[in-house]
Design a protein around this motif. Structure first.
Motif, PDB file in Angstrom:
ATOM      1  N   THR A  90       7.671  32.338  17.483  1.00  0.00           N
ATOM      2  CA  THR A  90       6.721  31.855  17.776  1.00  0.00           C
ATOM      3  C   THR A  90       6.167  31.664  18.932  1.00  0.00           C
ATOM      4  N   LEU A 127       6.299  30.315  21.500  1.00  0.00           N
ATOM      5  CA  LEU A 127       6.447  29.334  22.458  1.00  0.00           C
ATOM      6  C   LEU A 127       5.751  28.640  23.440  1.00  0.00           C
ATOM      7  N   ASP A 150       6.543  26.258  13.640  1.00  0.00           N
ATOM      8  CA  ASP A 150       6.423  26.811  14.822  1.00  0.00           C
ATOM      9  C   ASP A 150       5.156  25.755  14.608  1.00  0.00           C
TER      10      ASP A 150
END
Length: 251
Positions: free
Chosen positions: A48, A50, A16
């Protein structure tokens, strides 16, 4: 042989930290294709979060608990599931996305699942950035050399899961017979990073992590050489340029 669903487990926070954020321009582009400014969105292989975070209230679908934990910490809703079996109801989404993920999915099972959860006229958008970012010519060339070397090592040490070539995504979508229109376009995004992050981008690839865990050294992979070149050529943070390839498919 490693499993693609757990390939990035164990280093979610590092992943991340160094991975690029998808360009915000994806939102108006995909929304326009879907015909609504406030689409209901499902993000497959959310990791994660994004790409999930691009949307105000998207639902992410991610099998890895470490990745889901990072997404949850940023306030995102990410459920346990896979692209092939989301557990979501029929016709629940105007938009389904897959950021840096479609090549890990089984297309024969994933495409019918996408068509099932999309509403009529809904859009599937799969996007990936080209590796590496455009920062410096020598860094770019060295990155590609090291990448080619680690892919050979992946096969030799049996840490490469089955995956689909990204260049074939459009053909597979069209050949599925599930989508009325399929197109591919490119978007560009600006980023900033230093030499260490440039190396960490490659170090965040699942294959590199798996090789390091097997005891293969950074010298053998080529990371040491890449770090030397990057620190010489990028002595301070510089502008990076990413190219994103966006495949749009309408049901």
């Amino acid at each position: 042989m490693t499993d693609a669903t757990t390939r990035f487990g164990g280093f979610a926070e590092e992943y991340d930290r160094v991975r690029p954020r998808p360009p915000a321009e994806l939102v108006p582009l995909i929304s326009q294709w879907a015909g609504t400014s406030t689409p209901d969105v499902v993000d497959l292989g959310a990791g994660t979060g994004l790409s999930t975070a691009l949307w105000p209230s998207a639902i992410g679908v991610e099998p890895d608990p470490g990745m889901r934990a990072v997404a949850a910490a940023r306030g995102l809703r990410v459920i346990d599931g896979t692209a092939e079996a989301t557990t979501l109801p029929d016709n629940c989404a105007d938009v389904v996305t897959a950021g840096q993920a479609l090549h890990w999915f089984d297309p024969e099972r994933t495409f019918p699942e996408i068509a099932r959860i999309l509403r009529p006229g809904g859009v599937f958008a799969a996007f990936d950035c080209d590796w590496p970012p455009a920062v410096d010519a020598e860094c770019f060339a060295t990155y590609l050399e090291v990448e080619a070397n680690y892919r050979v090592l992946e096969v030799r040490h049996h840490v490469r899961p089955a995956y689909a070539e990204k260049t074939d995504h459009v053909a597979r979508l069209r050949d599925s017979g599930l989508f009325r229109h399929v197109a591919e376009i490119a978007l560009h995004a600006r980023d900033t990073g230093d030499a260490d992050r440039f190396v960490d981008i490659l170090r965040s690839q699942g294959g590199v992590v798996a090789l390091l865990e097997r005891g293969i050294t950074e010298d053998e992979i080529g990371l040491t050489r890449l770090r030397q070149v990057a620190r010489r050529r990028i002595p301070e943070p510089r502008t990076w340029w990413w190219t994103y390839r966006v495949r749009l498919a309408v049901v």
